[in-house]
Design a protein around this motif. Structure first.
Motif, mmCIF file in Angstrom:
data_model
loop_
_atom_site.group_PDB
_atom_site.id
_atom_site.type_symbol
_atom_site.label_atom_id
_atom_site.label_comp_id
_atom_site.label_asym_id
_atom_site.label_seq_id
_atom_site.Cartn_x
_atom_site.Cartn_y
_atom_site.Cartn_z
ATOM 1 N N ALA A 14 40.909 19.225 30.657
ATOM 2 C CA ALA A 14 40.106 19.847 31.608
ATOM 3 C C ALA A 14 40.374 21.279 31.743
ATOM 4 C CB ALA A 14 40.012 18.991 32.978
ATOM 5 N N SER A 15 41.175 22.028 30.966
ATOM 6 C CA SER A 15 41.554 23.316 31.173
ATOM 7 C C SER A 15 40.481 24.200 30.665
ATOM 8 C CB SER A 15 42.729 23.586 30.766
ATOM 9 O OG SER A 15 43.770 22.616 31.236
ATOM 10 N N VAL A 16 39.943 25.322 31.505
ATOM 11 C CA VAL A 16 39.016 26.156 31.240
ATOM 12 C C VAL A 16 39.610 27.348 31.560
ATOM 13 C CG1 VAL A 16 36.591 27.083 31.239
ATOM 14 C CG2 VAL A 16 37.115 24.520 31.111
ATOM 15 N N LYS A 17 39.451 28.453 30.738
ATOM 16 C CA LYS A 17 39.539 29.843 31.084
ATOM 17 C C LYS A 17 38.295 30.771 31.037
ATOM 18 C CE LYS A 17 42.362 33.782 29.701
ATOM 19 N NZ LYS A 17 43.369 34.391 28.488
ATOM 20 N N ILE A 18 37.919 31.610 31.805
ATOM 21 C CA ILE A 18 36.927 32.451 32.106
ATOM 22 C C ILE A 18 37.457 33.925 32.096
ATOM 23 C CG2 ILE A 18 34.853 33.017 33.170
ATOM 24 C CD1 ILE A 18 34.634 30.310 34.268
ATOM 25 N N GLU A 19 37.033 34.682 31.266
ATOM 26 C CA GLU A 19 37.119 36.172 31.488
ATOM 27 C C GLU A 19 35.907 36.775 31.930
ATOM 28 O OE1 GLU A 19 37.900 40.198 28.984
ATOM 29 O OE2 GLU A 19 39.734 38.923 29.367
ATOM 30 N N THR A 20 35.711 37.474 33.123
ATOM 31 C CA THR A 20 34.532 37.975 33.652
ATOM 32 C C THR A 20 34.032 39.091 33.098
ATOM 33 O OG1 THR A 20 35.263 39.256 35.560
ATOM 34 C CG2 THR A 20 34.968 37.060 35.978
ATOM 35 N N PRO A 21 32.644 39.372 33.101
ATOM 36 C CA PRO A 21 32.348 40.818 32.570
ATOM 37 C C PRO A 21 33.170 41.982 32.932
ATOM 38 C CG PRO A 21 30.321 39.609 33.014
ATOM 39 C CD PRO A 21 31.504 38.804 33.540
ATOM 40 N N GLU A 22 34.008 41.891 34.462
ATOM 41 C CA GLU A 22 34.751 43.048 34.939
ATOM 42 C C GLU A 22 36.013 42.664 34.352
ATOM 43 O OE1 GLU A 22 32.002 41.434 38.140
ATOM 44 O OE2 GLU A 22 33.301 40.688 36.657
ATOM 45 N N GLY A 23 36.296 41.945 33.592
ATOM 46 C CA GLY A 23 37.786 41.487 32.967
ATOM 47 C C GLY A 23 38.417 40.833 33.943
ATOM 48 N N LYS A 24 37.991 40.273 35.038
ATOM 49 C CA LYS A 24 38.977 39.230 35.699
ATOM 50 C C LYS A 24 38.987 38.080 35.181
ATOM 51 C CE LYS A 24 38.862 41.835 39.433
ATOM 52 N NZ LYS A 24 40.197 42.488 40.083
ATOM 53 N N VAL A 25 40.244 37.420 35.292
ATOM 54 C CA VAL A 25 40.594 36.051 34.719
ATOM 55 C C VAL A 25 40.693 34.940 35.498
ATOM 56 C CG1 VAL A 25 42.517 35.111 33.301
ATOM 57 C CG2 VAL A 25 41.887 37.358 32.832
ATOM 58 N N ILE A 26 39.971 33.913 35.311
ATOM 59 C CA ILE A 26 39.870 32.678 36.061
ATOM 60 C C ILE A 26 40.516 31.528 35.259
ATOM 61 C CG2 ILE A 26 38.233 31.218 37.263
ATOM 62 C CD1 ILE A 26 36.337 33.535 37.610
ATOM 63 N N TYR A 27 41.282 30.842 35.855
ATOM 64 C CA TYR A 27 41.817 29.559 34.969
ATOM 65 C C TYR A 27 41.260 28.466 35.979
ATOM 66 C CZ TYR A 27 45.333 32.629 32.534
ATOM 67 O OH TYR A 27 45.705 33.523 31.661
ATOM 68 N N ILE A 28 40.971 27.324 35.212
ATOM 69 C CA ILE A 28 40.369 26.329 35.937
ATOM 70 C C ILE A 28 41.206 24.958 35.427
ATOM 71 C CG2 ILE A 28 38.441 24.747 36.072
ATOM 72 C CD1 ILE A 28 36.771 27.075 35.430
ATOM 73 N N ASP A 29 41.722 24.301 36.204
ATOM 74 C CA ASP A 29 42.719 23.092 35.934
ATOM 75 C C ASP A 29 43.489 23.255 34.944
ATOM 76 O OD1 ASP A 29 41.318 21.532 37.945
ATOM 77 O OD2 ASP A 29 40.145 20.396 36.636
ATOM 78 N N PRO A 30 44.500 24.180 35.374
ATOM 79 C CA PRO A 30 45.606 24.580 34.360
ATOM 80 C C PRO A 30 46.412 23.180 33.998
ATOM 81 C CG PRO A 30 46.434 25.254 36.452
ATOM 82 C CD PRO A 30 44.664 24.902 36.702
ATOM 83 N N TYR A 31 46.709 23.012 32.529
ATOM 84 C CA TYR A 31 47.450 22.060 31.907
ATOM 85 C C TYR A 31 47.434 22.148 30.574
ATOM 86 C CZ TYR A 31 48.654 17.136 30.540
ATOM 87 O OH TYR A 31 49.480 16.306 29.977
ATOM 88 N N ALA A 32 46.344 22.314 29.980
ATOM 89 C CA ALA A 32 46.291 22.089 28.305
ATOM 90 C C ALA A 32 46.219 23.602 27.852
ATOM 91 C CB ALA A 32 45.054 21.433 27.887
ATOM 92 N N GLY A 33 46.663 23.878 26.622
ATOM 93 C CA GLY A 33 46.590 24.892 25.864
ATOM 94 C C GLY A 33 47.730 26.049 26.180
#
Length: 209
Positions: A14-33
């Motif tokens: 369930a692990s997802v990473k988002i980099e926003t247009p401003e370059g901000k980094v969001i991690y969601i449900d960290p576990y895999a990868g």
């Protein structure tokens, strides 16, 4: 990396990473990868199970990193929204099965500053706000649908729920019960049948448009 548009990376389970247009980094449900080197600006956790809550993987965090778990999202009852400028975080219902109580689980809709919206279901069965049109009214761009059929929805239920919500792009995830990489079942993913279905393997990225 594309700083002009940002991206979404599926990391497995369930692990997802988002980099926003401003370059901000969001991690969601960290576990895999293993792509946790970039400094986190925002960390989201849908519930307390170990495969959604490995915060120790994220050692690199910005000075003003914000962590939002199901506890902050539902503090004192209700669902509390968080506007961080680069992203608005909207907690929504999750749970409704024997392994996941709606009182201690959430999904998240993340609205980025460019208008792009990303929905992660967390661990859930079909929710009331999927059925009643609440989520459909939000015009979601990208939706990640749990679909292992053991701890949450199977692919058929996830496909039906995706049709209710009507996101532009629908992505099956959390479809394996394995605790070793890749923690992803490509055969099950291919059986996910919803409009705009897109199969991402762990490590795949979508550049935002």
């Amino acid at each position: 990396m594309d700083e002009a548009t940002g991206y979404i990376e599926y990391m497995g389970q369930a692990s997802v990473k988002i980099e926003t247009p401003e370059g901000k980094v969001i991690y969601i449900d960290p576990y895999a990868g293993d792509d946790y080197a970039d400094a986190a600006d925002l960390i989201l956790v849908t519930h307390g199970h170990f495969d959604h809550n490995a915060l120790d993987l994220i050692e690199n965090r910005s000075d003003d990193c914000v962590i939002i778990t199901q506890n902050e999202a539902t503090e004192s009852g209700g669902y509390h929204q968080f506007d961080l400028g680069f992203a608005k975080v909207i907690p929504v219902q999750a749970g409704f099965n024997r392994m996941h109580d709606v009182r201690s689980c959430v999904g998240y809709i993340i609205e980025l500053s460019d208008g792009t919206s990303v929905y992660v279901t967390g661990d859930t069965s079909t929710t009331e706000d999927m059925r009643d049109g609440t989520l459909a009214s939000m015009g979601i761009d990208y939706a990640f649908w749990c679909s292992d059929g053991v701890y949450n929805m199977d692919t058929q239920e996830a496909s039906d729920a995706a049709r209710m919500v009507g996101a532009r792009v629908n992505i099956p995830y959390h479809n394996s019960t394995a605790n070793r990489p890749p923690m992803f079942d490509e055969t099950l993913a291919e059986s996910f049948d919803a409009p705009g279905a897109l199969v991402l393997n762990p490590g795949d990225k979508i550049y935002l448009d």
